[in-house]
Design an enzyme around this catalytic site. Sequence first.
Site, PDB file in Angstrom:
ATOM      1  N   ASP A  12       0.825 -16.570  -2.182  1.00  0.00           N
ATOM      2  CA  ASP A  12       1.788 -15.741  -3.187  1.00  0.00           C
ATOM      3  C   ASP A  12       2.007 -15.470  -4.288  1.00  0.00           C
ATOM      4  O   ASP A  12       1.334 -14.783  -5.358  1.00  0.00           O
ATOM      5  CB  ASP A  12       2.940 -15.262  -2.042  1.00  0.00           C
ATOM      6  CG  ASP A  12       3.419 -14.010  -2.081  1.00  0.00           C
ATOM      7  OD1 ASP A  12       2.958 -12.571  -1.331  1.00  0.00           O
ATOM      8  OD2 ASP A  12       4.345 -13.998  -2.375  1.00  0.00           O
ATOM      9  N   THR A  23       5.360  -7.965 -12.592  1.00  0.00           N
ATOM     10  CA  THR A  23       6.388  -6.936 -12.482  1.00  0.00           C
ATOM     11  C   THR A  23       6.829  -5.267 -12.817  1.00  0.00           C
ATOM     12  O   THR A  23       7.674  -5.028 -11.794  1.00  0.00           O
ATOM     13  CB  THR A  23       7.213  -7.359 -10.605  1.00  0.00           C
ATOM     14  OG1 THR A  23       8.136  -7.626 -11.497  1.00  0.00           O
ATOM     15  CG2 THR A  23       6.800  -8.540 -10.089  1.00  0.00           C
ATOM     16  N   ALA A  35       0.697  -1.045  -0.005  1.00  0.00           N
ATOM     17  CA  ALA A  35      -0.094   0.623  -0.224  1.00  0.00           C
ATOM     18  C   ALA A  35       0.509   1.022  -0.042  1.00  0.00           C
ATOM     19  O   ALA A  35       0.670   2.633  -0.294  1.00  0.00           O
ATOM     20  CB  ALA A  35      -1.055  -0.148   1.164  1.00  0.00           C
ATOM     21  N   LYS A  93      -3.853 -10.110  -3.278  1.00  0.00           N
ATOM     22  CA  LYS A  93      -4.213 -10.971  -3.601  1.00  0.00           C
ATOM     23  C   LYS A  93      -3.360 -12.491  -2.291  1.00  0.00           C
ATOM     24  O   LYS A  93      -2.857 -11.814  -1.530  1.00  0.00           O
ATOM     25  CB  LYS A  93      -3.614 -11.854  -4.735  1.00  0.00           C
ATOM     26  CG  LYS A  93      -2.758 -10.805  -5.430  1.00  0.00           C
ATOM     27  CD  LYS A  93      -1.239 -11.224  -4.445  1.00  0.00           C
ATOM     28  CE  LYS A  93      -0.768 -12.084  -4.306  1.00  0.00           C
ATOM     29  NZ  LYS A  93       0.631 -11.326  -3.361  1.00  0.00           N
ATOM     30  N   ARG A 122       4.322 -14.196   5.032  1.00  0.00           N
ATOM     31  CA  ARG A 122       4.391 -14.888   4.215  1.00  0.00           C
ATOM     32  C   ARG A 122       4.542 -16.213   4.798  1.00  0.00           C
ATOM     33  O   ARG A 122       4.686 -16.909   3.863  1.00  0.00           O
ATOM     34  CB  ARG A 122       5.527 -14.866   2.726  1.00  0.00           C
ATOM     35  CG  ARG A 122       4.817 -13.521   1.595  1.00  0.00           C
ATOM     36  CD  ARG A 122       5.341 -13.201   0.611  1.00  0.00           C
ATOM     37  NE  ARG A 122       4.662 -11.645   0.171  1.00  0.00           N
ATOM     38  CZ  ARG A 122       5.160 -10.650   0.637  1.00  0.00           C
ATOM     39  NH1 ARG A 122       4.784 -10.559   1.910  1.00  0.00           N
ATOM     40  NH2 ARG A 122       4.000  -9.562  -0.256  1.00  0.00           N
ATOM     41  N   TYR A 143      -8.807   0.824  11.711  1.00  0.00           N
ATOM     42  CA  TYR A 143      -9.977  -0.116  10.965  1.00  0.00           C
ATOM     43  C   TYR A 143     -11.602   0.324  10.420  1.00  0.00           C
ATOM     44  O   TYR A 143     -11.699   0.214  10.074  1.00  0.00           O
ATOM     45  CB  TYR A 143      -9.505  -1.522  10.702  1.00  0.00           C
ATOM     46  CG  TYR A 143      -8.214  -2.069  10.491  1.00  0.00           C
ATOM     47  CD1 TYR A 143      -6.810  -0.609  10.456  1.00  0.00           C
ATOM     48  CD2 TYR A 143      -8.015  -3.324   9.929  1.00  0.00           C
ATOM     49  CE1 TYR A 143      -6.148  -1.954   9.605  1.00  0.00           C
ATOM     50  CE2 TYR A 143      -6.558  -3.622   9.760  1.00  0.00           C
ATOM     51  CZ  TYR A 143      -5.829  -2.419   9.768  1.00  0.00           C
ATOM     52  OH  TYR A 143      -4.330  -2.811   9.581  1.00  0.00           O
ATOM     53  N   LEU A 177      -4.093  -6.665   3.481  1.00  0.00           N
ATOM     54  CA  LEU A 177      -3.929  -7.293   4.982  1.00  0.00           C
ATOM     55  C   LEU A 177      -3.197  -8.207   4.977  1.00  0.00           C
ATOM     56  O   LEU A 177      -3.448  -8.974   3.173  1.00  0.00           O
ATOM     57  CB  LEU A 177      -5.446  -7.122   5.559  1.00  0.00           C
ATOM     58  CG  LEU A 177      -5.571  -5.385   5.932  1.00  0.00           C
ATOM     59  CD1 LEU A 177      -7.474  -5.597   6.802  1.00  0.00           C
ATOM     60  CD2 LEU A 177      -4.610  -5.224   7.059  1.00  0.00           C
ATOM     61  N   SER A 210      -4.674   2.380  10.516  1.00  0.00           N
ATOM     62  CA  SER A 210      -3.850   1.598  10.506  1.00  0.00           C
ATOM     63  C   SER A 210      -3.906   1.327  12.421  1.00  0.00           C
ATOM     64  O   SER A 210      -4.499   1.066  12.951  1.00  0.00           O
ATOM     65  CB  SER A 210      -2.425   2.386  10.898  1.00  0.00           C
ATOM     66  OG  SER A 210      -1.477   1.279  11.318  1.00  0.00           O
ATOM     67  N   ARG A 247       4.188   1.299  -0.318  1.00  0.00           N
ATOM     68  CA  ARG A 247       5.094   1.622  -1.727  1.00  0.00           C
ATOM     69  C   ARG A 247       4.146   2.239  -3.244  1.00  0.00           C
ATOM     70  O   ARG A 247       4.407   3.085  -3.956  1.00  0.00           O
ATOM     71  CB  ARG A 247       5.758   0.383  -2.359  1.00  0.00           C
ATOM     72  CG  ARG A 247       6.590   0.558  -3.223  1.00  0.00           C
ATOM     73  CD  ARG A 247       7.587  -0.780  -3.605  1.00  0.00           C
ATOM     74  NE  ARG A 247       6.752  -2.373  -4.250  1.00  0.00           N
ATOM     75  CZ  ARG A 247       6.457  -3.432  -3.367  1.00  0.00           C
ATOM     76  NH1 ARG A 247       6.871  -3.237  -1.356  1.00  0.00           N
ATOM     77  NH2 ARG A 247       5.613  -4.094  -3.751  1.00  0.00           N
TER      78      ARG A 247
HETATM   79  N1  NAP Z   1      -0.503  -6.837  -5.993  1.00  0.00           N
HETATM   80  C1  NAP Z   1       0.914  -7.117  -5.471  1.00  0.00           C
HETATM   81  O1  NAP Z   1       1.692  -6.083  -6.635  1.00  0.00           O
HETATM   82  C2  NAP Z   1       0.950  -6.950  -4.223  1.00  0.00           C
HETATM   83  C3  NAP Z   1       2.653  -7.254  -3.752  1.00  0.00           C
HETATM   84  C4  NAP Z   1       3.326  -7.486  -2.863  1.00  0.00           C
HETATM   85  C5  NAP Z   1       1.570  -7.791  -1.280  1.00  0.00           C
HETATM   86  N2  NAP Z   1       0.219  -8.071  -2.156  1.00  0.00           N
HETATM   87  C6  NAP Z   1      -0.518  -8.420  -1.366  1.00  0.00           C
HETATM   88  O2  NAP Z   1      -0.624  -7.444   0.128  1.00  0.00           O
HETATM   89  C7  NAP Z   1      -1.049  -8.573   0.922  1.00  0.00           C
HETATM   90  C8  NAP Z   1       0.182  -7.519   1.830  1.00  0.00           C
HETATM   91  O3  NAP Z   1       1.509  -7.376   1.827  1.00  0.00           O
HETATM   92  P1  NAP Z   1       1.999  -6.893   2.469  1.00  0.00           P
HETATM   93  O4  NAP Z   1       3.902  -7.926   1.976  1.00  0.00           O
HETATM   94  O5  NAP Z   1       2.248  -5.401   1.808  1.00  0.00           O
HETATM   95  O6  NAP Z   1       2.406  -7.721   3.836  1.00  0.00           O
HETATM   96  P2  NAP Z   1       2.886  -6.253   4.736  1.00  0.00           P
HETATM   97  O7  NAP Z   1       3.758  -5.025   4.795  1.00  0.00           O
HETATM   98  O8  NAP Z   1       3.195  -7.731   6.076  1.00  0.00           O
HETATM   99  O9  NAP Z   1       1.843  -5.838   5.642  1.00  0.00           O
HETATM  100  C9  NAP Z   1       0.526  -6.213   6.254  1.00  0.00           C
HETATM  101  C10 NAP Z   1      -0.337  -4.634   7.364  1.00  0.00           C
HETATM  102  O10 NAP Z   1      -1.020  -5.643   7.776  1.00  0.00           O
HETATM  103  C11 NAP Z   1      -2.088  -4.870   8.297  1.00  0.00           C
HETATM  104  N3  NAP Z   1      -2.209  -5.724  10.085  1.00  0.00           N
HETATM  105  C12 NAP Z   1      -2.912  -6.283  10.277  1.00  0.00           C
HETATM  106  N4  NAP Z   1      -3.204  -7.034  11.363  1.00  0.00           N
HETATM  107  C13 NAP Z   1      -1.636  -7.585  10.898  1.00  0.00           C
HETATM  108  C14 NAP Z   1      -1.275  -8.753  11.723  1.00  0.00           C
HETATM  109  N5  NAP Z   1      -2.059  -9.937  12.593  1.00  0.00           N
HETATM  110  N6  NAP Z   1      -0.183  -9.457  10.948  1.00  0.00           N
HETATM  111  C15 NAP Z   1       0.669  -8.429  10.506  1.00  0.00           C
HETATM  112  N7  NAP Z   1      -0.009  -7.198   9.935  1.00  0.00           N
HETATM  113  C16 NAP Z   1      -1.349  -6.605   9.817  1.00  0.00           C
HETATM  114  C17 NAP Z   1      -0.871  -4.651   9.172  1.00  0.00           C
HETATM  115  O11 NAP Z   1      -0.601  -2.484   9.452  1.00  0.00           O
HETATM  116  P3  NAP Z   1      -0.902  -1.886  10.054  1.00  0.00           P
HETATM  117  O12 NAP Z   1       0.284  -1.830  10.809  1.00  0.00           O
HETATM  118  O13 NAP Z   1      -0.353  -0.572  10.057  1.00  0.00           O
HETATM  119  O14 NAP Z   1      -2.374  -2.290  10.548  1.00  0.00           O
HETATM  120  C18 NAP Z   1       0.429  -4.560   7.961  1.00  0.00           C
HETATM  121  O15 NAP Z   1       1.079  -3.087   8.031  1.00  0.00           O
HETATM  122  C19 NAP Z   1      -0.579  -9.639   1.019  1.00  0.00           C
HETATM  123  O16 NAP Z   1      -2.486 -10.108   0.799  1.00  0.00           O
HETATM  124  C20 NAP Z   1       0.000  -9.586  -0.459  1.00  0.00           C
HETATM  125  O17 NAP Z   1      -0.491 -10.833  -0.505  1.00  0.00           O
HETATM  126  C21 NAP Z   1       0.281  -7.633  -2.750  1.00  0.00           C
END
Ligand code: NAP
Length: 321
Positions: A177, A255, A16, A97, A165, A58, A74, A37, A18
């Site tokens: 993933d 990507t 989000a 996803k 992951r 949220y 999330l 958040s 990035r």
């Molecule tokens: N479409 C794409 O190109 C793309 C690329 C990467 C990832 N993704 C997807 O996006 C999602 C997030 O991936 P990410 O790599 O960005 O993850 P991430 O940086 O770990 O972010 C997940 C966010 O979820 C929130 N959260 C709420 N409950 C949580 C918990 N119990 N543990 C950890 N985080 C929790 C946190 O936000 P707050 O602390 O701010 O509440 C955290 O920053 C996944 O579904 C992934 O498959 C998609």
Amino acid sequence: MKKIYNAAVLGCAHIAVRSLIPELFNSPRFNLAAVASRVASKAESIAKQYRGAAWGTYDEIINDETIDLVYIPLPNSIHYEWIMKALKNGKHVLCEKSLVTEYQHMEEIISYARKQNLLVAENFQFRFHSQHAWVLKALAEKRIGEIRIFRSSFGFPPLPDDNIRYSKDLGGGALFDAGAYPLKAMQFALPDCHFVMKSATLYNKNSDVDIYGGVYLDCPEGVVAELAFGFDNFYQCSYEIWGSAGKISATRAFTAPPGFKPHILLETNAGTEDLEMPADNHFQNMLSHIADCLDSGDFEEEYRQDLKQAAYIKQALELAR
Ligand SMILES: NC(=O)c1ccc[n+]([C@@H]2O[C@H](COP(=O)([O-])OP(=O)(O)OC[C@H]3O[C@@H](n4cnc5c(N)ncnc54)[C@H](OP(=O)(O)O)[C@@H]3O)[C@@H](O)[C@H]2O)c1
């Protein structure tokens, strides 16, 4: 003049911060209205960077009646809970996803969304990069004859140990993933593959999530799809379509960032062409598509894709286990 929709973001996830928050902010079809958040200071600091955006928890965001669409980045295992909350508060949903970790949740989500006429879209922005439109046109023109096999790989080297992951509880694992991308891309070229024949994954004994694997699918006319993915792999982000008269290879399929010109190789008896595709912004294209869906109120194609993707993942998981 086209309608502008109010969008809110649940969670300051890497993806989000990035990509999607800046792209929503820059989108002519969305107003970045709010960011949430679990940690107030994180949401406040992101909201401050984007003039006009509010911040909150949220639940505050979900209950805000001015929000039209919620973007959910999330961890996979909590998508279902927040998608349902958003739908029950009358919001359209764009969710990362993989949308769900259990197939029956997908059916429940779509059944509810359909009754309320709300959008649920899975965020595969790569679908909207113009390089794939070029590939589909080349296939339709039979530039490689008839398709014989679709192969695709998406994988990367290990991530830090605390990455979501690697957590089973958070819906981690390579299939949900990285594996989701080749499965999605296959559906461009082979929309009617109906059966996962074989699926194998290596499970990490400590975290109990799959860290690499492959899926083999049976498609009409004897065509097969061979897909590979992983978190402990040399970087690959490609697909190739091998036909009776040639082969197309997309070398940066999933990507390609805005500004980057991906290359496609076209091999035929006439030789090999290395084609530089125009740079494109798949995030903006995807957001335009989402806004167009909201304008039309027709969400059936997104529902169909959501269900189909979840069904393939369900089959692949069952065979791997
Ligand atoms: N479409 C794409 O190109 C793309 C690329 C990467 C990832 N993704 C997807 O996006 C999602 C997030 O991936 P990410 O790599 O960005 O993850 P991430 O940086 O770990 O972010 C997940 C966010 O979820 C929130 N959260 C709420 N409950 C949580 C918990 N119990 N543990 C950890 N985080 C929790 C946190 O936000 P707050 O602390 O701010 O509440 C955290 O920053 C996944 O579904 C992934 O498959 C998609």
